[in-house]
Design a protein around this motif. Sequence first.
Motif, PDB file in Angstrom:
ATOM      1  N   HIS A 176      -9.254  -3.022  -0.478  1.00 47.10           N
ATOM      2  CA  HIS A 176      -8.746  -1.846  -1.340  1.00 47.10           C
ATOM      3  C   HIS A 176      -9.205  -0.506  -0.825  1.00 47.10           C
ATOM      4  O   HIS A 176      -8.610   0.550  -0.931  1.00 47.10           O
ATOM      5  CB  HIS A 176      -8.932  -2.068  -2.607  1.00 47.10           C
TER       6      HIS A 176
ATOM      7  N   CYS B  51      -0.794  -3.544  -4.382  1.00 47.39           N
ATOM      8  CA  CYS B  51      -2.096  -3.412  -4.608  1.00 47.39           C
ATOM      9  C   CYS B  51      -2.321  -1.888  -5.085  1.00 47.39           C
ATOM     10  O   CYS B  51      -3.060  -1.652  -6.100  1.00 47.39           O
ATOM     11  CB  CYS B  51      -2.987  -3.402  -3.134  1.00 47.39           C
ATOM     12  N   ASP B  52      -1.427  -1.016  -4.260  1.00 49.99           N
ATOM     13  CA  ASP B  52      -1.440   0.453  -5.034  1.00 49.99           C
ATOM     14  C   ASP B  52      -0.392   0.587  -6.114  1.00 49.99           C
ATOM     15  O   ASP B  52       0.208  -0.208  -6.177  1.00 49.99           O
ATOM     16  CB  ASP B  52      -1.197   1.533  -3.710  1.00 49.99           C
ATOM     17  N   GLN B  53      -0.609   1.554  -7.021  1.00 46.03           N
ATOM     18  CA  GLN B  53       0.207   1.904  -7.957  1.00 46.03           C
ATOM     19  C   GLN B  53       1.967   1.423  -7.361  1.00 46.03           C
ATOM     20  O   GLN B  53       2.193   2.188  -6.585  1.00 46.03           O
ATOM     21  CB  GLN B  53       0.277   3.495  -8.375  1.00 46.03           C
ATOM     22  N   TRP B  54       2.732   0.773  -8.149  1.00 46.88           N
ATOM     23  CA  TRP B  54       3.805   0.280  -7.624  1.00 46.88           C
ATOM     24  C   TRP B  54       4.818   1.307  -7.407  1.00 46.88           C
ATOM     25  O   TRP B  54       5.595   1.225  -6.388  1.00 46.88           O
ATOM     26  CB  TRP B  54       4.242  -0.718  -8.256  1.00 46.88           C
ATOM     27  N   GLN B  55       5.111   2.249  -8.412  1.00 52.67           N
ATOM     28  CA  GLN B  55       6.225   2.989  -7.894  1.00 52.67           C
ATOM     29  C   GLN B  55       5.923   4.007  -6.638  1.00 52.67           C
ATOM     30  O   GLN B  55       6.979   4.360  -5.967  1.00 52.67           O
ATOM     31  CB  GLN B  55       6.381   4.123  -9.089  1.00 52.67           C
ATOM     32  N   ARG B  56       4.648   4.397  -6.550  1.00 57.03           N
ATOM     33  CA  ARG B  56       4.386   5.133  -5.552  1.00 57.03           C
ATOM     34  C   ARG B  56       4.492   4.205  -4.262  1.00 57.03           C
ATOM     35  O   ARG B  56       4.996   4.917  -3.100  1.00 57.03           O
ATOM     36  CB  ARG B  56       3.037   5.840  -5.433  1.00 57.03           C
TER      37      ARG B  56
ATOM     38  N   ASP C 263       5.283  -6.371 -13.660  1.00 58.01           N
ATOM     39  CA  ASP C 263       5.642  -6.606 -14.950  1.00 58.01           C
ATOM     40  C   ASP C 263       5.229  -8.140 -15.345  1.00 58.01           C
ATOM     41  O   ASP C 263       5.812  -8.938 -14.936  1.00 58.01           O
ATOM     42  CB  ASP C 263       7.145  -6.291 -15.032  1.00 58.01           C
TER      43      ASP C 263
ATOM     44  N   ASN D 278      10.507  -4.469 -10.540  1.00 57.66           N
ATOM     45  CA  ASN D 278       9.118  -4.258 -10.827  1.00 57.66           C
ATOM     46  C   ASN D 278       8.174  -5.640 -10.660  1.00 57.66           C
ATOM     47  O   ASN D 278       8.570  -6.474 -11.183  1.00 57.66           O
ATOM     48  CB  ASN D 278       9.073  -3.967 -12.232  1.00 57.66           C
TER      49      ASN D 278
ATOM     50  N   SER E  77       5.437  -9.921 -17.718  1.00 55.96           N
ATOM     51  CA  SER E  77       6.440 -10.767 -18.517  1.00 55.96           C
ATOM     52  C   SER E  77       7.709 -11.357 -17.605  1.00 55.96           C
ATOM     53  O   SER E  77       8.221 -12.302 -17.955  1.00 55.96           O
ATOM     54  CB  SER E  77       7.162  -9.910 -19.442  1.00 55.96           C
TER      55      SER E  77
ATOM     56  N   THR F 247      -1.588   6.070 -11.955  1.00 59.18           N
ATOM     57  CA  THR F 247      -2.350   4.871 -12.033  1.00 59.18           C
ATOM     58  C   THR F 247      -2.772   4.590 -13.356  1.00 59.18           C
ATOM     59  O   THR F 247      -3.373   3.672 -13.524  1.00 59.18           O
ATOM     60  CB  THR F 247      -3.438   4.691 -10.836  1.00 59.18           C
TER      61      THR F 247
ATOM     62  N   PHE G 125      -7.545   2.364 -10.295  1.00 50.78           N
ATOM     63  CA  PHE G 125      -8.433   3.015  -9.262  1.00 50.78           C
ATOM     64  C   PHE G 125      -7.585   4.150  -8.920  1.00 50.78           C
ATOM     65  O   PHE G 125      -6.612   4.281  -8.784  1.00 50.78           O
ATOM     66  CB  PHE G 125      -8.986   2.188  -8.074  1.00 50.78           C
TER      67      PHE G 125
ATOM     68  N   ILE H 209      18.738  -4.992  -5.403  1.00 48.97           N
ATOM     69  CA  ILE H 209      18.047  -4.805  -6.757  1.00 48.97           C
ATOM     70  C   ILE H 209      16.429  -4.633  -6.454  1.00 48.97           C
ATOM     71  O   ILE H 209      15.991  -5.613  -6.032  1.00 48.97           O
ATOM     72  CB  ILE H 209      18.313  -5.772  -7.673  1.00 48.97           C
TER      73      ILE H 209
ATOM     74  N   TRP I 127       0.808  -1.175   0.051  1.00 49.11           N
ATOM     75  CA  TRP I 127      -0.025   0.002   0.025  1.00 49.11           C
ATOM     76  C   TRP I 127       0.765   1.286   0.066  1.00 49.11           C
ATOM     77  O   TRP I 127       1.947   1.395   0.471  1.00 49.11           O
ATOM     78  CB  TRP I 127      -0.946   0.035   1.064  1.00 49.11           C
ATOM     79  N   ASP I 128       0.266   2.306  -0.469  1.00 47.37           N
ATOM     80  CA  ASP I 128       0.858   3.614  -0.795  1.00 47.37           C
ATOM     81  C   ASP I 128       0.784   4.071   0.658  1.00 47.37           C
ATOM     82  O   ASP I 128      -0.193   5.178   0.788  1.00 47.37           O
ATOM     83  CB  ASP I 128       0.431   4.191  -2.021  1.00 47.37           C
TER      84      ASP I 128
END
Lengths: 317, 587
Positions: free
Chosen positions: B514, A129-134, A157, A154, A159, B433, B459, A151, A92-93
């Motif tokens: 979530h 769950c939240d946007q990964w970079q943030r 990803d 991501n 792939s 997002t 979201f 290291i 989570w962010d």
Amino acid sequence: MKSRRDFLKTGLALGATLSIATRKNIFAAEAPASGEAAPAPVTASAAARPVLVAVRDGSRTAMLDQALAALGGIGTFVKKGQTVLVKPNIGWDAPPERGANTHPELVGHLVKLCLDAGAKSVSIFDNTCDQWQRTYGNSGIERAARDAGAIVVNGKDESLYREVEIPGGVKLKQAKVHGLVLDSDVFFNVPVLKHHSGSLMTAGMKNLMGVIWDRGAYHRADLHQTIADFLTFKKPTLTVLDAYHPMFRNGPRGVSVEDVVEKRMLFASTDIVALDAAAARLLGHQPSDVRHVKIADEMKLGTMDLNQVEIRRFNLT
Amino acid sequence: MNRRLKLLRVGVALAIFAGLTAALADFRGAIPPRVGHWLASAQFVPSLVALIAGTAFGIVALVILLVTLAAGRVYCSAICPLGILQDVIARVSSWWPGRKQPRQRYAPPSTWIRQAVLWVTVAGVVAGWGGLALAAFDPYSNFGRITSGLLRPVLTLANNAVVGPANAAGLTALYRVEPHWASLWVLHLPILLLIVLVVLVVWRGRLYCNTLCPLGTLLGMFARKAAFRLEIDKNACTKCAACMRICKAQCIELRSGAIDFSRCVTCYDCIGACDNGGIRYRWTWRRRKPVTSPAKSEGIVGASLLATPPKAPPAPRHAWGTELVERASRLQQRNESGLAGIPPATPVPSGDVPDPARRAFIAGAATALAVSIAGSARLQAGPQAHDRDAEEPGRDRRAGPYTRTICPPGSGGIDRFLDRCTACQLCVSACPTHVLQPTWAGYGLAGIMKPRMDYSIAFCNFECRICGEVCPTGAITLLALAEKQVTQIGEAHFDEKKCIVIVKSTDCAACSEHCPTKAVYTVPYGDNLRLPKVNPVLCIGCGGCQYACPALPEKAITVASRNLHGRAERPVEQKVAPPASAGDFPF
């Protein structure tokens, strides 16, 4: 080959362990007798009782050092030249104090220990769950892990995930698993302890959902059964549970810092089911209340009966 | 000094172009939000909308008008990314094998097309369709749609193609990014525009800016009266035609030696093209004794923009007038008699009536702006448009309080949002997002390509307000984070008949997991199960529940739009009481 520095380090760690363990025996009623001797290697034989190390009232790094020392040192798990995966909960962010993710200090310290033990590389990821970079950023884990030399990979990803068969699974027959889980020599599972509105609790086993691509498939197929099923495919080398300030409410995301309570604990075990059983107790549940723990116990993937577990307790105050 | 102008123009243009392209084509959040915000805020239409809405950067539109009045359409060559894009297209197409350097010749202005497009835009704004009219014709927003809609996914794919080798080579800073193509429905507009641009540029330079762009026409009205104008020094001119051939605006009429400054985009290419230094900026206001053109009259000099041009003797006024030049050149083409053969004051035999047309053109400049502002009064509702809108429920164009299309937090509500958004896609590119996606018909005609929350993709991140940070028009107001976290853009609706917990009797609660406010919580159900419930008072409509819901074929929990955004209650929290434990460890 051990350098003189390594030798000294091990010696110091062992010395510290012994002294603390000895002192601890005075307070802990159920303290194991093994505190006197050098800690028995936990991976030695299947016949031996599973070992759970429970440490409290120290800093996160000191508790981790203590737990590893009690399990024979980081060298028991990481050999020179091995590749290591450290899988924290980075869901989570949210900042570290919210307790929604594994604490960065703990992650960073474990990375450092692995590299000091001669690991070829230490990688980190989570299918957030939240946007990964943030999430990587605001959890503080990306920075701590990078600074320690890991290291950061991501987890979003697709792939990098590979489809695998899970023959032992009851409901989970195949899954797309992150390549790092499949390819790394050592797999450290480093969850954080939280209440969970769906699965009642998230600790060691639930954290492993973050290594598969399609979480929705778990939810559709029977959440608890699939969580347990995954263990038939892969068990982490060691699970270290961050219970410094567990989330007692509104989990797994949490709403504010009011949801966490400082307990200053850390558990470690190679038996992830036993560890989760202990974690359930800390949240005020019976281990069997947490369905995936109960199922895993029934499937003989570990034991939730803490009476069958050799618990090594340490109080670092 | 005059020759250095081009260097300055190219430098500024490249900087702005690079910055805006980077911000709009940014696929991995590499460009700080303020970069895109500042550069977009320096654009005319966003700034005009912001000016009317009372946002800080709004003054830029006035500055651009003043600059145009001082020195011509500097905006069109140095600031407007669509204009610069055309220069880039021209440059790139000149590299095409076998293609000669583009050579232009003078062309008469397409006055009626220019006027028509401008007035259609103005009429649209007046009629309350400003949200559509401004969005459709704003050159910056058109550039944004091309860059964000077409270039960004292409760059994403290119990135993904090199990630593997780069990572293998130890370059871990690169990672794969999921490309998000908008639907072909949405993308056909920028694709079409790009094709039109390429064709027009290759064919006739900046024809787009001088026919189809209403902003070009509007600024042209100011440029026509600019204080400093580019003029040809009659004494230096050898009629070598170098300037005419290089002029992408096709506005240099060589035989008469006139430059139609209303169409000149001030690229300054002609200055350098002239070997004799014959083209220079000259002060034209209050010029008592015309330097090079004795025919310049006081009728133009000093004429107020807003006033009807005074009735001056026709002969001198028209000696250098564009219309005459146009007529003359047409005549020249028919009959090589040349300008000299035409007495300046001769009534024109053709149907063109120069004087009224010109007056209309000039008067238009004033009225276009005035009317735009007056007509956009509806924009003047501040960021807290809620109350006003609540008082006038009839204003809502859409029926019912809920629809499926959800606009981002900070936009106040769908009506207010559509009025102000120019669909430039800056927020779509910046959204970490990618929940913000351009819609085709979601908002109706006025909302084509305007962003909506697409909960099938992602979201809204609870801790994020980047869309508000980048938005140059104020369509998405930058709310304080605490305010954003209670802004209700939609409301979750739970259909337990579809819920996995009920259908399969297993735990799930991905929705509740979530939910950032715990508006979606769980209650004990059946045999040690937990069933989701929704508390609408806490729900802000972020879409986390809908996105996460794994139920098939239909989601059990979906978010409906609040067409007028509301305010959720803030969850008040006491410290949680942990279960009492005896001893060191509870085991």
